[in-house]
Design a protein around this motif. Structure first.
Motif, PDB file in Angstrom:
ATOM      1  N   GLU A 219       7.919   5.298   6.061  1.00  0.00           N
ATOM      2  CA  GLU A 219       6.641   5.814   5.559  1.00  0.00           C
ATOM      3  C   GLU A 219       5.870   4.721   4.825  1.00  0.00           C
ATOM      4  OE1 GLU A 219       7.436   9.121   3.043  1.00  0.00           O
ATOM      5  OE2 GLU A 219       8.034  10.467   4.667  1.00  0.00           O
ATOM      6  N   ALA A 220       6.574   3.955   3.997  1.00  0.00           N
ATOM      7  CA  ALA A 220       5.923   2.913   3.211  1.00  0.00           C
ATOM      8  C   ALA A 220       5.289   1.859   4.114  1.00  0.00           C
ATOM      9  CB  ALA A 220       6.941   2.268   2.264  1.00  0.00           C
ATOM     10  N   LEU A 221       5.997   1.469   5.146  1.00  0.00           N
ATOM     11  CA  LEU A 221       5.459   0.459   6.056  1.00  0.00           C
ATOM     12  C   LEU A 221       4.200   0.966   6.755  1.00  0.00           C
ATOM     13  CD1 LEU A 221       8.756  -0.971   7.590  1.00  0.00           C
ATOM     14  CD2 LEU A 221       7.000  -2.301   6.388  1.00  0.00           C
ATOM     15  N   LEU A 222       4.234   2.176   7.266  1.00  0.00           N
ATOM     16  CA  LEU A 222       3.080   2.703   8.005  1.00  0.00           C
ATOM     17  C   LEU A 222       1.904   3.010   7.082  1.00  0.00           C
ATOM     18  CD1 LEU A 222       4.959   4.984  10.548  1.00  0.00           C
ATOM     19  CD2 LEU A 222       3.523   3.029  11.124  1.00  0.00           C
ATOM     20  N   LEU A 223       2.156   3.735   6.012  1.00  0.00           N
ATOM     21  CA  LEU A 223       1.069   4.090   5.088  1.00  0.00           C
ATOM     22  C   LEU A 223       0.528   2.855   4.377  1.00  0.00           C
ATOM     23  CD1 LEU A 223       2.600   7.345   3.577  1.00  0.00           C
ATOM     24  CD2 LEU A 223       0.538   7.227   4.995  1.00  0.00           C
ATOM     25  N   GLY A 224       1.429   1.947   3.995  1.00  0.00           N
ATOM     26  CA  GLY A 224       0.989   0.746   3.295  1.00  0.00           C
ATOM     27  C   GLY A 224       0.189  -0.178   4.181  1.00  0.00           C
ATOM     28  N   GLN A 225       0.674  -0.422   5.401  1.00  0.00           N
ATOM     29  CA  GLN A 225      -0.028  -1.318   6.309  1.00  0.00           C
ATOM     30  C   GLN A 225      -1.340  -0.703   6.782  1.00  0.00           C
ATOM     31  OE1 GLN A 225       0.970  -4.130   6.206  1.00  0.00           O
ATOM     32  NE2 GLN A 225       0.334  -5.308   7.974  1.00  0.00           N
ATOM     33  N   ALA A 226      -1.452   0.623   6.690  1.00  0.00           N
ATOM     34  CA  ALA A 226      -2.708   1.306   7.025  1.00  0.00           C
ATOM     35  C   ALA A 226      -3.715   1.242   5.886  1.00  0.00           C
ATOM     36  CB  ALA A 226      -2.423   2.757   7.380  1.00  0.00           C
ATOM     37  N   GLY A 227      -3.290   0.818   4.709  1.00  0.00           N
ATOM     38  CA  GLY A 227      -4.203   0.677   3.579  1.00  0.00           C
ATOM     39  C   GLY A 227      -4.208   1.840   2.615  1.00  0.00           C
ATOM     40  N   PHE A 228      -3.260   2.780   2.758  1.00  0.00           N
ATOM     41  CA  PHE A 228      -3.265   3.973   1.914  1.00  0.00           C
ATOM     42  C   PHE A 228      -2.403   3.852   0.659  1.00  0.00           C
ATOM     43  CE2 PHE A 228      -4.318   5.877   6.154  1.00  0.00           C
ATOM     44  CZ  PHE A 228      -5.604   6.262   5.826  1.00  0.00           C
ATOM     45  N   ALA A 240       5.065   6.588  -6.163  1.00  0.00           N
ATOM     46  CA  ALA A 240       5.492   5.367  -6.849  1.00  0.00           C
ATOM     47  C   ALA A 240       6.543   4.628  -6.026  1.00  0.00           C
ATOM     48  CB  ALA A 240       6.045   5.711  -8.228  1.00  0.00           C
ATOM     49  N   ALA A 241       7.450   5.387  -5.409  1.00  0.00           N
ATOM     50  CA  ALA A 241       8.489   4.772  -4.585  1.00  0.00           C
ATOM     51  C   ALA A 241       7.879   4.140  -3.327  1.00  0.00           C
ATOM     52  CB  ALA A 241       9.534   5.808  -4.201  1.00  0.00           C
ATOM     53  N   LEU A 242       6.884   4.808  -2.741  1.00  0.00           N
ATOM     54  CA  LEU A 242       6.217   4.257  -1.562  1.00  0.00           C
ATOM     55  C   LEU A 242       5.529   2.933  -1.897  1.00  0.00           C
ATOM     56  CD1 LEU A 242       4.580   7.473  -0.016  1.00  0.00           C
ATOM     57  CD2 LEU A 242       6.396   6.105   1.019  1.00  0.00           C
ATOM     58  N   ALA A 273      -4.479  18.932   8.693  1.00  0.00           N
ATOM     59  CA  ALA A 273      -3.372  18.732   9.646  1.00  0.00           C
ATOM     60  C   ALA A 273      -3.621  17.542  10.560  1.00  0.00           C
ATOM     61  CB  ALA A 273      -3.170  19.999  10.482  1.00  0.00           C
ATOM     62  N   ASN A 274      -4.905  17.157  10.710  1.00  0.00           N
ATOM     63  CA  ASN A 274      -5.254  16.039  11.580  1.00  0.00           C
ATOM     64  C   ASN A 274      -5.605  14.763  10.814  1.00  0.00           C
ATOM     65  OD1 ASN A 274      -4.977  17.628  13.933  1.00  0.00           O
ATOM     66  ND2 ASN A 274      -7.043  18.441  13.682  1.00  0.00           N
ATOM     67  N   PHE A 275      -5.438  14.773   9.498  1.00  0.00           N
ATOM     68  CA  PHE A 275      -5.723  13.571   8.717  1.00  0.00           C
ATOM     69  C   PHE A 275      -4.882  12.405   9.249  1.00  0.00           C
ATOM     70  CE2 PHE A 275      -7.191  15.523   4.384  1.00  0.00           C
ATOM     71  CZ  PHE A 275      -8.371  15.919   4.985  1.00  0.00           C
ATOM     72  N   PRO A 276      -5.419  11.206   9.241  1.00  0.00           N
ATOM     73  CA  PRO A 276      -4.616  10.061   9.689  1.00  0.00           C
ATOM     74  C   PRO A 276      -3.350   9.871   8.856  1.00  0.00           C
ATOM     75  CG  PRO A 276      -6.659   9.333   8.637  1.00  0.00           C
ATOM     76  CD  PRO A 276      -6.781  10.804   8.869  1.00  0.00           C
ATOM     77  N   THR A 277      -3.396  10.213   7.567  1.00  0.00           N
ATOM     78  CA  THR A 277      -2.190  10.111   6.735  1.00  0.00           C
ATOM     79  C   THR A 277      -1.110  11.058   7.248  1.00  0.00           C
ATOM     80  OG1 THR A 277      -3.353  11.621   5.237  1.00  0.00           O
ATOM     81  CG2 THR A 277      -3.266   9.297   4.617  1.00  0.00           C
ATOM     82  N   ALA A 278      -1.523  12.254   7.686  1.00  0.00           N
ATOM     83  CA  ALA A 278      -0.551  13.202   8.245  1.00  0.00           C
ATOM     84  C   ALA A 278       0.064  12.644   9.520  1.00  0.00           C
ATOM     85  CB  ALA A 278      -1.237  14.538   8.524  1.00  0.00           C
ATOM     86  N   ARG A 279      -0.765  12.037  10.373  1.00  0.00           N
ATOM     87  CA  ARG A 279      -0.251  11.475  11.626  1.00  0.00           C
ATOM     88  C   ARG A 279       0.713  10.313  11.358  1.00  0.00           C
ATOM     89  NH1 ARG A 279      -0.933  15.871  14.384  1.00  0.00           N
ATOM     90  NH2 ARG A 279      -3.095  16.341  14.977  1.00  0.00           N
ATOM     91  N   LEU A 280       0.428   9.525  10.340  1.00  0.00           N
ATOM     92  CA  LEU A 280       1.313   8.407  10.014  1.00  0.00           C
ATOM     93  C   LEU A 280       2.655   8.904   9.479  1.00  0.00           C
ATOM     94  CD1 LEU A 280      -1.275   5.998   8.357  1.00  0.00           C
ATOM     95  CD2 LEU A 280      -0.166   5.721  10.577  1.00  0.00           C
ATOM     96  N   VAL A 281       2.627   9.954   8.681  1.00  0.00           N
ATOM     97  CA  VAL A 281       3.866  10.543   8.166  1.00  0.00           C
ATOM     98  C   VAL A 281       4.690  11.122   9.316  1.00  0.00           C
ATOM     99  CG1 VAL A 281       4.776  12.449   6.782  1.00  0.00           C
ATOM    100  CG2 VAL A 281       2.985  10.975   5.848  1.00  0.00           C
ATOM    101  N   GLN A 282       4.017  11.802  10.251  1.00  0.00           N
ATOM    102  CA  GLN A 282       4.711  12.350  11.415  1.00  0.00           C
ATOM    103  C   GLN A 282       5.303  11.238  12.276  1.00  0.00           C
ATOM    104  OE1 GLN A 282       1.366  14.404  13.002  1.00  0.00           O
ATOM    105  NE2 GLN A 282       1.674  16.269  11.797  1.00  0.00           N
TER     106      GLN A 282
END
Length: 430
Positions: A219-228, A240-242, A273-282
């Motif tokens: 999750e950290a790699l995807l959300l972080g590299q996406a800028g979130f 905080a852990a992410l 449900a279609n937020f990009p953050t949701a898709r990255l978590v999935q």
């Protein structure tokens, strides 16, 4: 009239061929019209024409007006020296090769049946919001409609497979990496396909593989590299852990330069449900739960198996959040989303592999998966359903959508089996 119409007329030989003569009065017989050529050079190479007592082998060039030969600079292009016949609607001037020799010209304008022209013009003049052939469909057998929809479906599968094969070549023949890139783009679901495609390039599968066993790190790699995970308030332990994990991994793999920014993603008019953050978590959950991607997607025998592949649990944190640190809810991939991924990722991937290994039966099996999926129903498909086109499965829907986008909307009736059948009703060409 468009030049494409004359190409069609010549290819099908749909004109009055009685007493054919060139503009110079020489008797002319078409022994072979040639084969339609889409690249640079004459329109119909490999033609065979008898003019007078001499048989010629070469190319045929088509224009609306003979003067287009000079307007297109063919008289200066040696590729057109192979032309043995200039076929035009209106012969307004003679034309010559680069060496000055005269090219015989055939004028088709007086030889086109009025019924054929009327039908063609009616197809082109149909209102943009309607099917051009809507009023003429009763002339078309059901089998012709079905075969054209199937052809459109196969064209769609081949086009998407070609894109996958290009990606596969760019990734040096790595099918697992190809699957990662294809899945990432698919998880964009159109609205965020472009940034997710860039994210896949900015975060290699080799890096993700090393950390997929820890869901938090994936999750950290995807959300972080996406800028979130940049410049946010880590107001809870999970966020905080992410942030902490991404900060470490970003430095370890030198990811900062390729990272995206949060503003590059589209949230507008999207449900949570279609937020990009949701898709990255999935996507992180999928990478965590499935050790291999390509082998599993290739081996799946049916839709239920593929549905199970995509059905993976999320970390508990996301049941109450839809962005890091923000309350809401992120759900697992829904059934409709899974079906879109099967249509837009799995089927093209499997067709591409079938082409790569030279096993057409695998491509047929892949396309047959679409027949197991439910049909789509939307405003683009409604006119076809109203006219009696079958729409019982995703195979029908995808075929009809391709028909609409590639043939009906751009008025490419001359290239469509349905339009072809309608034009053939002309007494001169039936």
């Amino acid at each position: 009239m468009q030049e494409d119409f004359l190409h069609y007329v010549w290819q099908q030989q749909y004109f009055d061929k009685a007493s054919l003569r060139t503009q110079d009065g020489e008797q002319l017989t078409v022994l072979r019209p040639g084969f339609r050529h889409q690249d640079a050079g004459p329109d119909f190479p490999n033609a065979r024409i008898r003019i007078g007592e001499v048989e010629w082998n070469g190319a045929v060039e088509i224009h609306l007006r003979a003067s287009d030969w000079h307007r297109h600079q063919h008289h200066l292009d040696r590729r057109y020296d192979q032309v043995i016949l200039h076929v035009v609607h209106t012969a307004d001037e003679p034309v010559r090769r680069t060496d000055g020799t005269l090219i015989p010209t055939l004028e088709l304008g007086p030889r086109l049946g009025p019924e054929l022209l009327h039908t063609y013009q009616a197809l082109l003049a149909a209102p943009p919001a309607t099917l051009p052939c809507a009023g003429l469909l009763p002339q078309v057998p059901v089998i012709t409609r079905l075969s054209m929809v199937e052809r459109a479906l196969l064209e769609r599968a081949e086009r998407k497979a070609a894109t996958v094969l290009t990606l596969h070549e760019q990734l040096l023949g790595d099918w697992e990496a190809t699957t990662w890139h294809a899945l990432a783009a698919g998880f964009g679901f159109q609205k965020n396909t472009e940034p997710l495609t860039r994210l896949a390039k900015a975060l290699s599968l080799s890096v993700l593989r090393r950390h997929r066993h820890q869901l938090l790190q994936a999750e950290a790699l995807l959300l972080g590299q996406a800028g979130f995970l940049t410049d946010i308030d880590a107001s809870d332990d999970h966020t905080a852990a992410l942030v902490r994990e991404y900060s470490f991994l970003r430095h370890k793999y030198e990811l900062a330069e390729t990272a995206l920014q949060a503003h590059e993603w589209n949230f507008l008019r999207l449900r949570p449900a279609n937020f990009p953050t949701a898709r990255l978590v999935q996507l992180a959950a999928l990478l965590h739960a499935r050790p291999t991607l390509f082998a599993a997607l290739l081996a799946a025998a049916d839709v239920p198996t593929l549905e199970a592949f995509f059905r993976v649990p999320l970390a508990d944190y996301w049941h109450a959040h839809n962005r890091p640190g923000r309350p809401g809810k992120t759900t697992e991939l829904g059934r409709d989303s899974v079906h879109l991924l099967i249509s837009n990722v799995v089927v093209p991937l499997r067709v591409a592999y079938a082409r790569h290994v030279g096993q057409p039966e695998l491509a047929e099996e892949a396309v047959n998966l679409l027949a197991q999926l439910p049909a789509e129903h939307n405003r683009l498909l409604a006119p076809y359903e109203a006219l009696g086109f079958q729409n019982k499965s995703a195979a029908d829907s995808q075929g009809l959508l391709t028909l609409q986008r590639e043939y009906c909307q751009p008025r490419r009736c001359l290239h469509c089996a349905i339009g072809n059948r309608i034009l053939r009703q002309n007494p001169l060409v039936s």
